[in-house]
Design an enzyme around this catalytic site. Structure first.
Site, PDB file in Angstrom:
ATOM      1  N   LYS A   1       0.838  -1.207   0.000  1.00 18.41           N
ATOM      2  CA  LYS A   1       0.000   0.000   0.000  1.00 18.41           C
ATOM      3  C   LYS A   1       0.871   1.255   0.000  1.00 18.41           C
ATOM      4  CE  LYS A   1      -1.748   1.672   4.016  1.00 18.41           C
ATOM      5  NZ  LYS A   1      -1.522   3.109   4.265  1.00 18.41           N
ATOM      6  N   ASN A   2       1.800   1.336   0.934  1.00 14.91           N
ATOM      7  CA  ASN A   2       2.553   2.587   1.088  1.00 14.91           C
ATOM      8  C   ASN A   2       3.477   2.851  -0.099  1.00 14.91           C
ATOM      9  OD1 ASN A   2       1.236   3.086   3.429  1.00 14.91           O
ATOM     10  ND2 ASN A   2       2.960   2.659   4.804  1.00 14.91           N
TER      11      ASN A   2
ATOM     12  N   ARG B   1      -8.798   0.165   4.348  1.00 16.73           N
ATOM     13  CA  ARG B   1      -7.825   1.102   3.790  1.00 16.73           C
ATOM     14  C   ARG B   1      -6.517   0.384   3.456  1.00 16.73           C
ATOM     15  NH1 ARG B   1      -6.365   5.928   7.330  1.00 16.73           N
ATOM     16  NH2 ARG B   1      -4.987   6.049   5.550  1.00 16.73           N
TER      17      ARG B   1
ATOM     18  N   CYS C   1      -4.860   8.938   9.711  1.00 18.72           N
ATOM     19  CA  CYS C   1      -5.039   8.248  10.990  1.00 18.72           C
ATOM     20  C   CYS C   1      -4.843   9.221  12.144  1.00 18.72           C
ATOM     21  CB  CYS C   1      -4.009   7.124  11.135  1.00 18.72           C
ATOM     22  SG  CYS C   1      -4.342   5.701  10.108  1.00 18.72           S
TER      23      CYS C   1
ATOM     24  N   ASP D   1       4.256   0.510  12.225  1.00 18.01           N
ATOM     25  CA  ASP D   1       3.038  -0.050  11.627  1.00 18.01           C
ATOM     26  C   ASP D   1       2.794  -1.508  12.039  1.00 18.01           C
ATOM     27  OD1 ASP D   1       2.504   2.335  10.427  1.00 18.01           O
ATOM     28  OD2 ASP D   1       3.002   1.715   8.388  1.00 18.01           O
TER      29      ASP D   1
ATOM     30  N   ARG E   1       1.456  14.602  13.474  1.00 18.23           N
ATOM     31  CA  ARG E   1       1.823  14.350  12.075  1.00 18.23           C
ATOM     32  C   ARG E   1       1.918  15.642  11.268  1.00 18.23           C
ATOM     33  NH1 ARG E   1      -0.722   8.756  10.006  1.00 18.23           N
ATOM     34  NH2 ARG E   1       1.238   8.698   8.918  1.00 18.23           N
TER      35      ARG E   1
END
Ligand code: UD1
Length: 422
Positions: free
Chosen positions: A22-23, A401, A118, A309, A123
């Site tokens: 995903k990332n 997601r 999130c 993560d 952040r």
């Protein structure tokens, strides 16, 4: 809103196919904005975050085609007209902010909403903005938007030293500098495999970049990038999550297309805790017996350290380890929201600032719990798989997601899990 129901207590056994990362995909897609030629990504994961990025690129005027049931993403940004990434899209996903560098480099200006994503900490985006300013961008914050522009000659290469390693800031700066005039040196960049993957793709597009994965990246700016076809690397967080699914249930799973190359920190810890992890002909084999895991002491850190993560998933597994474990979260200041939910399932966890002490119990008990962010939600699923009785995890849109067909993959390994639509 969908929820996930789990009857726990089954030792998982079977095969799981690991998807593309995903990332990695979320930074490769905006890199298509750097060129008017087509970029084709293969091995793409099918996730709602990818749909969100597709919507964002489309809203800018790019043509995005999802082929082979979404496994292949073909992007053509020859016709990008709009330079504004709207709040409505950006608030859903922080990775939307990755269009800033490419838009600015290609079009000379960009207007991007400050991100949401999130709820795991402040952040900030200060490092993205400071880096782009070093390349000559003028930046203002207005009404919740970042307004960035450069003069008619475009961005100019420079030396950038990041005070801390940020994945997103490194990606935004690499993309912008690839089309700037002259040389850029990024010192103290993040070294995550997804960044290395981005550089491989940019190189295939004609970018002149070296040093990815090290403490210093050199970029020789090149105004004429072309198209490319690039295969997305495997999702190391999905690999780690399924390794932990085998570990927490005392099962054995083979991860097709999984490798341990990007999850070395997790593998080392789990092998010390008693889990067997070995390469196989088609991927990675994980086996964990009836013995309880040994306790661990782990701190999250930028790659190649233990990934933040996977912190929540590891905590779920350590909740039933044989003794007292400790996890310190050093990347995000508010990433322990799963703790109160794990406690509802009988976990004994004490929080002291950024450190959690986990006193392993023999068994977790099923309970209704609520997902609060992407990785917390999968940690609750793992806990539910190991718990006695029924668990119901609500707000599972977070899961969608980042995990492709997770309940189907777990069911194929014997888990009693189903999605319930409200
Ligand atoms: C990426 C990953 C996310 C992962 C995180 C850390 C994507 C799409 N997301 O997020 O899954 O959890 O890396 O591995 O790839 N920071 C600042 N100023 C900035 C930027 C970051 O202070 O301008 C801080 C953040 O608040 C955080 C730390 O730096 O405390 C690391 O964040 P960063 O590496 O930037 O994470 P993301 O790129 O957002």
């Amino acid at each position: 809103m969908d929820s996930i129901e789990i009857q726990g207590g089954v030792a998982l056994k079977g095969k799981v196919r690991i998807a593309g990362a995903k990332n990695a995909c979320l930074t490769l897609m905006p890199s298509a904005l750097l060129t008017d030629q087509p970029l084709t990504l293969t091995n793409a994961p099918r996730l709602s975050d990818i749909t969100t990025m597709t919507r964002l690129l489309t809203s800018l005027g790019a043509e995005v085609q999802l082929l082979k049931k979404g496994r292949v993403i073909a992007i053509s940004a020859h016709n990008v007209k709009d330079v504004e990434a709207h709040y409505d899209i950006v608030r859903k996903m922080r990775a939307s902010f990755l269009v800033l560098g490419p838009l600015l480099a290609r079009k000379g200006r960009a207007r991007v909403s400050l991100p949401g994503g999130c709820a795991i900490g402040a952040r900030a985006v200060d490092l993205h903005l400071a880096g782009l300013k070093r390349l000559g961008a003028e930046i203002e914050l207005e009404n919740g938007y970042v307004e960035a522009r450069c003069n008619s000659k475009g961005l100019v290469g420079n030396r950038i030293r990041f005070p801390l390693r940020s994945v997103g800031a490194t990606e935004n700066l690499i993309m912008a500098a690839t089309r700037a005039r002259g040389e850029t040196v990024i010192e103290n960049p993040a070294r995550e495999p997804e960044i290395v993957d981005l550089v491989h793709c940019l190189r295939a597009m004609g970018g002149e970049i070296s040093g990815e994965g090290t403490g210093r990246i050199h970029i020789q700016g090149n105004a004429s990038l072309g198209g490319a076809t690039h295969s997305v690397i495997e999702d190391r967080i999905e690999v780690g999550t399924f390794i932990l699914a085998a570990a927490i249930t005392g099962g054995s799973i083979e991860l097709e297309r999984g490798t341990s190359r990007h999850v070395g920190a997790l593998v080392k810890e789990l092998q010390a805790a008693g889990v067997g992890i070995e390469s196989t002909d088609t991927g990675l084999g994980v086996s964990s017996g009836r013995e309880r895991l040994k306790p661990l002491s782990v701190s999250t850190a930028p790659y190649p350290g233990f990934p933040t993560d996977l912190q929540a998933q590891l905590m779920a597994a350590l909740a039933i380890a044989d003794g007292r474990s400790e996890i310190t979260e050093t990347i995000f200041e508010n990433r322990f929201m799963h703790v109160s939910e794990l406690r509802r399932m009988g976990a004994r966890i004490e929080l002291n600032g950024r450190t959690a002490r986990i006193f392993g119990v023999e068994q977790l008990k099923g309970a209704p719990v609520m997902a609060t962010d992407l990785r917390a939600s999968v940690a609750l699923v793992l806990a539910g798989l190991a718990a006695k009785g029924k668990s119901v995890v609500s707000r599972v849109y977070h899961l969608d997601r980042g995990y492709e067909n997770i309940e189907r993959k777990l069911r194929a390994c014997g888990a009693r899990i189903r999605r319930v639509s409200a």
